[in-house]
Motif scaffolding. Structure first.
Motif, PDB file in Angstrom:
ATOM      1  N   GLY A  39       1.520  -8.607  -0.830  1.00 18.37           N
ATOM      2  CA  GLY A  39       1.513  -6.872  -0.346  1.00 18.37           C
ATOM      3  C   GLY A  39       1.760  -6.155  -1.522  1.00 18.37           C
ATOM      4  O   GLY A  39       2.409  -6.539  -2.463  1.00 18.37           O
ATOM      5  N   ASP A  40       1.241  -4.716  -1.134  1.00 16.85           N
ATOM      6  CA  ASP A  40       1.641  -3.723  -2.156  1.00 16.85           C
ATOM      7  C   ASP A  40       3.023  -3.263  -1.878  1.00 16.85           C
ATOM      8  O   ASP A  40       3.465  -3.384  -0.644  1.00 16.85           O
ATOM      9  CB  ASP A  40       0.668  -2.664  -1.749  1.00 16.85           C
ATOM     10  CG  ASP A  40       0.885  -1.233  -2.650  1.00 16.85           C
ATOM     11  OD1 ASP A  40       0.632  -1.743  -4.111  1.00 16.85           O
ATOM     12  OD2 ASP A  40       1.260  -0.250  -2.374  1.00 16.85           O
ATOM     13  N   TRP A  73       3.484  -0.504   0.598  1.00 18.39           N
ATOM     14  CA  TRP A  73       3.249  -0.842   1.876  1.00 18.39           C
ATOM     15  C   TRP A  73       4.721  -1.601   2.373  1.00 18.39           C
ATOM     16  O   TRP A  73       5.237  -1.014   3.319  1.00 18.39           O
ATOM     17  CB  TRP A  73       2.285  -1.809   2.065  1.00 18.39           C
ATOM     18  CG  TRP A  73       1.810  -2.430   3.356  1.00 18.39           C
ATOM     19  CD1 TRP A  73       2.093  -3.798   3.810  1.00 18.39           C
ATOM     20  CD2 TRP A  73       1.911  -1.739   4.657  1.00 18.39           C
ATOM     21  NE1 TRP A  73       1.806  -3.738   5.258  1.00 18.39           N
ATOM     22  CE2 TRP A  73       1.667  -2.752   5.502  1.00 18.39           C
ATOM     23  CE3 TRP A  73       1.654  -0.264   5.143  1.00 18.39           C
ATOM     24  CZ2 TRP A  73       1.464  -2.286   7.047  1.00 18.39           C
ATOM     25  CZ3 TRP A  73       1.783  -0.017   6.374  1.00 18.39           C
ATOM     26  CH2 TRP A  73       1.368  -0.891   7.269  1.00 18.39           C
ATOM     27  N   TRP A  74       5.137  -2.451   1.316  1.00 17.83           N
ATOM     28  CA  TRP A  74       6.639  -2.838   1.846  1.00 17.83           C
ATOM     29  C   TRP A  74       7.502  -1.586   2.122  1.00 17.83           C
ATOM     30  O   TRP A  74       8.297  -2.118   3.234  1.00 17.83           O
ATOM     31  CB  TRP A  74       6.965  -3.970   0.882  1.00 17.83           C
ATOM     32  CG  TRP A  74       6.425  -5.266   0.627  1.00 17.83           C
ATOM     33  CD1 TRP A  74       5.367  -5.808   1.298  1.00 17.83           C
ATOM     34  CD2 TRP A  74       6.433  -6.035  -0.443  1.00 17.83           C
ATOM     35  NE1 TRP A  74       4.700  -6.663   0.867  1.00 17.83           N
ATOM     36  CE2 TRP A  74       5.239  -7.061  -0.344  1.00 17.83           C
ATOM     37  CE3 TRP A  74       7.167  -6.109  -1.599  1.00 17.83           C
ATOM     38  CZ2 TRP A  74       5.226  -8.054  -1.354  1.00 17.83           C
ATOM     39  CZ3 TRP A  74       6.986  -7.135  -2.423  1.00 17.83           C
ATOM     40  CH2 TRP A  74       5.903  -8.000  -2.414  1.00 17.83           C
TER      41      TRP A  74
END
Length: 150
Positions: free
Chosen positions: A59-60, A63-64
């Motif tokens: 994931g990005d 986003w995390w």
């Protein structure tokens, strides 16, 4: 219903009463509590919050950081009633928003936009859009100019 699930319902109810919609945070927090339940932890820990927030593995990073920030706000609420709940530190997953690269129109493109504005229905609308395009072009030109060293 366990205590964390009840805390989530109370938290969502309180925040919605303050005007927040919380559609995505509600979904994320239910997913987080599913993760906590599956681990068997009785309360929120920084370790669980970080492990959940960093999913998916590819994931990005922004986003995390968003996922962790949603948990952080909820954990702060839970901590008011449960001193064993941990609130993840703010700088655990720092978020750095990426700005879009601005597009600078060429003189030919600006001329085409001004010409297209001449085809609008009313003369007032034509004048308004020509003025707006001209002002934006002037500001863009000023901002993109090389400093003169003075």
């Amino acid at each position: 219903m366990n205590a964390l699930r009840q805390s989530l319902l109370d938290y969502l109810s309180l925040r919605r009463a303050m005007g927040y919609k919380l559609r995505r945070p509600e979904k994320l927090l239910h997913q987080f509590l599913d993760f906590v339940d599956a681990s068997g932890a009785p309360t929120i820990t920084t370790q669980h919050a970080l492990a959940w927030a960093c999913q998916p593995a590819n994931g990005d990073a922004n986003w995390w950081a968003h996922r962790l920030s949603v948990v952080r706000v909820f954990a702060t609420y839970v901590r008011a009633e449960d001193a064993s709940a941990e609130v993840p530190p703010r700088d655990l997953l720092p978020c750095r928003p990426r700005r879009a690269t601005p597009y600078l129109y060429s003189e030919e493109e600006i001329a085409a936009l001004l010409e297209a504005a001449g085809g609008l229905r009313t003369t007032l609308r034509q004048a308004t859009y020509r003025t707006l395009i001209g002002l934006l072009a002037a500001v863009s030109h000023i901002l993109s100019a090389e400093p003169d060293g003075s």
